[in-house]
Each structure stands twice: as C-alpha cells, then as structure tokens.
Design a protein around this motif. Structure first.
Motif, PDB file in Angstrom:
ATOM      1  N   LEU A  73      37.294  40.339  32.825  1.00  0.00           N
ATOM      2  CA  LEU A  73      36.163  40.446  31.899  1.00  0.00           C
ATOM      3  C   LEU A  73      36.578  41.059  30.560  1.00  0.00           C
ATOM      4  N   ALA A  74      37.731  41.712  30.521  1.00  0.00           N
ATOM      5  CA  ALA A  74      38.221  42.327  29.285  1.00  0.00           C
ATOM      6  C   ALA A  74      39.054  41.364  28.444  1.00  0.00           C
ATOM      7  N   LEU A  75      39.310  40.168  28.949  1.00  0.00           N
ATOM      8  CA  LEU A  75      40.116  39.205  28.202  1.00  0.00           C
ATOM      9  C   LEU A  75      39.356  38.701  26.973  1.00  0.00           C
ATOM     10  N   THR A  76      40.092  38.421  25.927  1.00  0.00           N
ATOM     11  CA  THR A  76      39.502  37.773  24.762  1.00  0.00           C
ATOM     12  C   THR A  76      39.287  36.291  25.061  1.00  0.00           C
ATOM     13  N   ASP A  77      38.509  35.627  24.226  1.00  0.00           N
ATOM     14  CA  ASP A  77      38.287  34.185  24.418  1.00  0.00           C
ATOM     15  C   ASP A  77      39.603  33.424  24.362  1.00  0.00           C
ATOM     16  N   GLU A  78      40.481  33.849  23.481  1.00  0.00           N
ATOM     17  CA  GLU A  78      41.772  33.174  23.345  1.00  0.00           C
ATOM     18  C   GLU A  78      42.625  33.385  24.591  1.00  0.00           C
ATOM     19  N   GLU A  79      42.601  34.603  25.159  1.00  0.00           N
ATOM     20  CA  GLU A  79      43.360  34.890  26.382  1.00  0.00           C
ATOM     21  C   GLU A  79      42.794  34.107  27.565  1.00  0.00           C
ATOM     22  N   ARG A  80      41.490  33.951  27.617  1.00  0.00           N
ATOM     23  CA  ARG A  80      40.874  33.180  28.704  1.00  0.00           C
ATOM     24  C   ARG A  80      41.358  31.737  28.683  1.00  0.00           C
ATOM     25  N   LYS A  81      41.475  31.178  27.503  1.00  0.00           N
ATOM     26  CA  LYS A  81      41.935  29.795  27.398  1.00  0.00           C
ATOM     27  C   LYS A  81      43.381  29.659  27.860  1.00  0.00           C
ATOM     28  N   ARG A  82      44.217  30.660  27.541  1.00  0.00           N
ATOM     29  CA  ARG A  82      45.614  30.609  27.952  1.00  0.00           C
ATOM     30  C   ARG A  82      45.762  30.736  29.460  1.00  0.00           C
ATOM     31  N   GLY A  83      44.931  31.580  30.087  1.00  0.00           N
ATOM     32  CA  GLY A  83      44.998  31.758  31.534  1.00  0.00           C
ATOM     33  C   GLY A  83      45.742  33.007  31.935  1.00  0.00           C
ATOM     34  N   VAL A  84      45.671  33.319  33.233  1.00  0.00           N
ATOM     35  CA  VAL A  84      46.265  34.539  33.764  1.00  0.00           C
ATOM     36  C   VAL A  84      47.283  34.203  34.836  1.00  0.00           C
ATOM     37  N   ILE A  85      48.150  35.173  35.114  1.00  0.00           N
ATOM     38  CA  ILE A  85      49.148  35.022  36.167  1.00  0.00           C
ATOM     39  C   ILE A  85      49.314  36.364  36.867  1.00  0.00           C
ATOM     40  N   ALA A  86      49.610  36.322  38.156  1.00  0.00           N
ATOM     41  CA  ALA A  86      49.832  37.539  38.933  1.00  0.00           C
ATOM     42  C   ALA A  86      50.857  37.268  40.012  1.00  0.00           C
ATOM     43  N   MET A  87      51.453  38.331  40.507  1.00  0.00           N
ATOM     44  CA  MET A  87      52.285  38.213  41.707  1.00  0.00           C
ATOM     45  C   MET A  87      51.567  38.958  42.823  1.00  0.00           C
ATOM     46  N   SER A  88      51.469  38.322  43.959  1.00  0.00           N
ATOM     47  CA  SER A  88      50.791  38.936  45.105  1.00  0.00           C
ATOM     48  C   SER A  88      51.035  38.082  46.329  1.00  0.00           C
ATOM     49  N   ALA A  89      51.056  38.755  47.487  1.00  0.00           N
ATOM     50  CA  ALA A  89      51.161  38.024  48.751  1.00  0.00           C
ATOM     51  C   ALA A  89      49.865  38.106  49.536  1.00  0.00           C
ATOM     52  N   GLY A  90      48.791  38.568  48.893  1.00  0.00           N
ATOM     53  CA  GLY A  90      47.588  38.743  49.697  1.00  0.00           C
ATOM     54  C   GLY A  90      46.316  38.944  48.921  1.00  0.00           C
ATOM     55  N   ASN A  91      45.743  40.152  49.009  1.00  0.00           N
ATOM     56  CA  ASN A  91      44.382  40.393  48.558  1.00  0.00           C
ATOM     57  C   ASN A  91      44.211  40.303  47.043  1.00  0.00           C
ATOM     58  N   HIS A  92      45.166  40.774  46.268  1.00  0.00           N
ATOM     59  CA  HIS A  92      45.065  40.667  44.814  1.00  0.00           C
ATOM     60  C   HIS A  92      45.049  39.205  44.399  1.00  0.00           C
ATOM     61  N   ALA A  93      45.870  38.397  45.062  1.00  0.00           N
ATOM     62  CA  ALA A  93      45.918  36.968  44.746  1.00  0.00           C
ATOM     63  C   ALA A  93      44.554  36.322  44.938  1.00  0.00           C
ATOM     64  N   GLN A  94      43.938  36.589  46.069  1.00  0.00           N
ATOM     65  CA  GLN A  94      42.660  35.953  46.366  1.00  0.00           C
ATOM     66  C   GLN A  94      41.539  36.474  45.471  1.00  0.00           C
ATOM     67  N   GLY A  95      41.523  37.792  45.236  1.00  0.00           N
ATOM     68  CA  GLY A  95      40.487  38.359  44.380  1.00  0.00           C
ATOM     69  C   GLY A  95      40.571  37.828  42.955  1.00  0.00           C
ATOM     70  N   LEU A  96      41.784  37.773  42.413  1.00  0.00           N
ATOM     71  CA  LEU A  96      41.969  37.282  41.055  1.00  0.00           C
ATOM     72  C   LEU A  96      41.646  35.798  40.970  1.00  0.00           C
ATOM     73  N   ALA A  97      42.132  35.021  41.932  1.00  0.00           N
ATOM     74  CA  ALA A  97      41.891  33.576  41.909  1.00  0.00           C
ATOM     75  C   ALA A  97      40.400  33.256  42.020  1.00  0.00           C
ATOM     76  N   TYR A  98      39.707  33.968  42.896  1.00  0.00           N
ATOM     77  CA  TYR A  98      38.282  33.715  43.106  1.00  0.00           C
ATOM     78  C   TYR A  98      37.475  33.971  41.834  1.00  0.00           C
ATOM     79  N   HIS A  99      37.679  35.116  41.202  1.00  0.00           N
ATOM     80  CA  HIS A  99      36.884  35.441  40.026  1.00  0.00           C
ATOM     81  C   HIS A  99      37.351  34.662  38.796  1.00  0.00           C
TER      82      HIS A  99
END
Length: 415
Positions: A73-99
């Motif tokens: 929710l803190a991303l700028t409009d420009e950052e939202r368009k670029r997209g996000v990336i994370a490293m995770s083998a579990g819960n962070h991956a699913q939480g980030l992907a879902y939202h």
C-alpha cells in the motif's frame, strides 16, 4: 524479571508505535481481525492463564499478510506498475502474492528449487510468477535481488523492512486490545519482523509487559547474534517458518532493547505443542506458529501464574507431516506403542502372545517377524508388534503381563 527501561518509541529504533497505528489504519478491512480467545484447558495444563491470537485464520493462514500488505500500500503508482519481487519458501510468498493480485500489482516470487510443490502451487494460484532458484533461501535471496535490479522490480523483504515490521505489529495491538490483562507475550523469532513489531506495540501499550522470544534450538540466530556467539543454523526443524540463519539488521536493535529473553525449544516440544493445539483447540498450527506454546510447556516455572499471550502465527503445515506429528505424539503418550518381544522358534509362540494382547484388551495394529537380522541364535526370533492402548498405565499392564508369561519384552522408544 526487571524490564529494560528503553521506551518503545525511542528515536533510535527503526519503527515507532505511530508507524504501527498508521499500518493498522492502512490495512483495516483488508486482513482479518483474527480472534483472541482464552484457553481454559491449556491454562490448567500449564499453570498460566493462556490467551491465543489465531493468526492462522488469516486468508493465507499466516500473519505475514499484514506486513506484506502494508508495504504494498506504500508503493507509488509508478512502483505498482513495475511490480514487486520477494524471496520466500512459504508464508511471505503467499501473503504478498495474494494481496498483490488483489491490488493489481505484478508479483514475482523466488523460491528454492526444492520447495514443496504444494507451496509453489498455492503461490501460483494467486497469479504470481514463481522462479525456482538455488537450494537454500540465501541463494534465492541473491537471485531475487539480481532480478529486482535487472527488471526494475521493488524488492519486498520478508522481515527487514520498516513497513513490514509495522504491519506485523498490528497483530499485537489487536491482541492487547482484546486481552488487556496479558502481562507476558511469547513470540516466535525467525528474522525478527513479528517480534519487532510485537515488542514496539506491546511496550508502548504496557511498558511493564514482559516480551519473550522463542527460537528453534536448531536455528538460534537472533539469540546467538545478541550474545556475540557464532551463528549456527542447520538441520530439519518442524518450525521451518523460523529457521532463519541471519536475523534482520533492523530487527536486531529492537529485540536487544525491548525483548526480555529468548528461549530455545526442541523438536519434541514443538511436536507436542502442534498436537495439543489440534487436540485441545481444534486448530491446525504449523511448527513456527506453535513455538510460543512449546516454550511455555518446556519452561513451566518461568510462566506459572502469568497471564500469557501466544501468537499462533501460521497454520500452513503439510498434511502428511501433521499426521506424522500426531502419531508420534500418540506414541509418546503411550496411546500407540511398538513392542519388541523375543520368542522361541516353536509352534504356538505367536498365538500365546496374541492371547495376552486379547486378555489385556489391547488392539494389535501391525506384526513383523525378524529371524535373520537379529543378534539371537539361529533358533531365536524377534517379533515387533505395533499396538493401540488406552494410555501409559494400560501399556504398562500389557508389558507386565507379557513379561510375567516369560516373554522378554521391551518398548521401542521414539527419538
């Protein structure tokens, strides 16, 4: 125990209570306000008054949604368009992907190559691009950072980010609002994001509260770091969600200033805690999520008479692993047993043993004969019988009856 006098909103800390309040306003209505319930049975069992915060009831079954969403929710409009990336083998991956999917933000998740298929599939179900790279999270982390730089993606760290820490702290705010009598918080520690947010929130709301961290014995990274000891982390732990080799640089000073103590728990106590939560509270909790209860079980004197808040921070556990944990708990409690019985190689021996089982009303589940690979003479044999009893006293009566009938009987113990 005397508590450290540092204020929870001290300027040297990377996150303040005001940041947590802002996070709570940002994510309100987009994550579940999970229930906080008192467990009378666990309270009687432990001698402490136990309150449970059911973060395993989030949509992705873990608290990680809070921090991930606050960061998105803190991303700028420009950052939202670029997209996000994370490293995770579990819960962070699913939480980030879902939202990220909810908010229309492209998400890429880098996972180790041997991540269980179910976790990969659950992450992909939220339309995230999953990249399998490396054998360990450290390799996945390096690859994710390289991809972020190459593709212009925003890296969202699972714990070493002020927005993530603040988001995680909202769970403790809810817990203490619902159960203001809590005087002791017991919080699992992996990288430190959850306990970082929890300690800041708790010590602001109640400066006298005792905040205690819990780590798996196999992965004591935060405890070792604070003690100045070499960090050793290796082995298979049931609490893989907190099996972190290097704690966050932002979370270390928070834990050093605001956390009273870090306890280590072994695999037996983790297994016991998972089994107790399912059998008593009828709730599925992964090993990391059960670490708080494991610490209370392992240190009864430390918590007796206290009002304790436990964060059930995740419920993503493989069903086969859960079944194994439950069966092992039955074995340790004497409800299931495997007996090794020495027999003579003559007719009627097994029948005589079976009659004793029948007389003692013990159910036989499995029988195995061993004639070759034993240390007995050629005319001797070993039989192993797996059985189901009503409890340890019933099992002892069975063993006494077998020994009384002349059969050399021993119990095969679990590790």
């Amino acid at each position: 125990m005397s508590l450290k006098p540092v204020a929870a909103d001290a300027p040297q800390l990377p996150v303040t209570f005001a940041d947590i309040e802002a996070a709570a306003r940002s994510i309100a209505g987009q994550v579940n306000r999970t229930p906080t319930l008192e467990s009378r049975t666990l309270s009687e069992l432990t001698g402490a008054r136990i309150f449970l915060k059911f973060e395993n009831l989030q949509f992705t079954a873990a608290f990680k949604e809070r921090g991930a969403l606050n960061r998105l929710l803190a991303l700028t409009d420009e950052e939202r368009k670029r997209g996000v990336i994370a490293m995770s083998a579990g819960n962070h991956a699913q939480g980030l992907a879902y939202h990220a999917k909810r908010l229309g933000i492209p998400a890429t998740i880098v996972m180790p190559r041997f991540t269980p298929l179910i976790k990969v599939q659950q992450t992909e179900s939220h339309d995230a691009l999953v990249v399998l790279h490396g054998e360990k999270l450290e390799e996945s982390y390096a690859h994710a950072q390289a991809l972020a730089e190459r593709r212009g993606l925003v890296f969202v760290h699972p714990y070493d980010d002020p927005m993530v820490i603040a988001g995680q702290g909202t769970a403790t705010v809810e817990l203490l609002e619902d159960a203001p009598d809590i005087d002791t918080l017991v919080i699992p520690i992996g990288g430190g994001g959850l306990i970082g947010g929890a300690a800041i929130a708790a010590r602001h709301m109640n400066p006298r509260i005792d905040v205690i961290g819990v780590q798996a014995e196999l992965y004591p990274a935060m405890k070792s770091t604070l003690a100045g000891d070499p960090i050793v982390g290796d082995g298979d732990t049931l609490a893989e969600g907190i099996a972190v080799k290097v704690p966050g640089s932002l979370t270390i000073p928070i834990v050093r200033d605001l956390v009273s103590e870090i306890l280590l728990v072994g695999e037996r106590d983790l297994e016991r805690a998972v089994a107790l939560l399912l059998s008593i509270e009828k709730t599925v909790v992964e090993g990391a999520g059960a670490a708080g209860l494991a610490a209370v079980i392992a240190n009864p004197r430390r918590f007796r008479g206290r009002t304790v808040g436990l964060m059930l921070c995740g419920g993503n556990i493989d069903t086969r692993l859960l079944a194994n944990v439950l069966l092992r708990d039955l074995a340790r409690s004497g409800r299931l047993a495997r007996l090794r019985i020495r027999l003579k190689d003559r007719p009627g021996q097994l029948y005589a043993v079976a009659r004793i089982f029948d007389q003692q009303q013990v159910n036989i589940l499995e029988v195995a004969h061993h004639r070759i690979f034993t240390t007995l003479p050629a005319k001797g044999l070993i039989t192993e019988i797996e059985c189901e009893t009503r409890g340890p006293e019933h099992l002892e009566r069975l063993i006494e009856a077998l020994q009384g009938a002349g059969f050399d009987t021993s119990r095969i113990e679990l590790a």
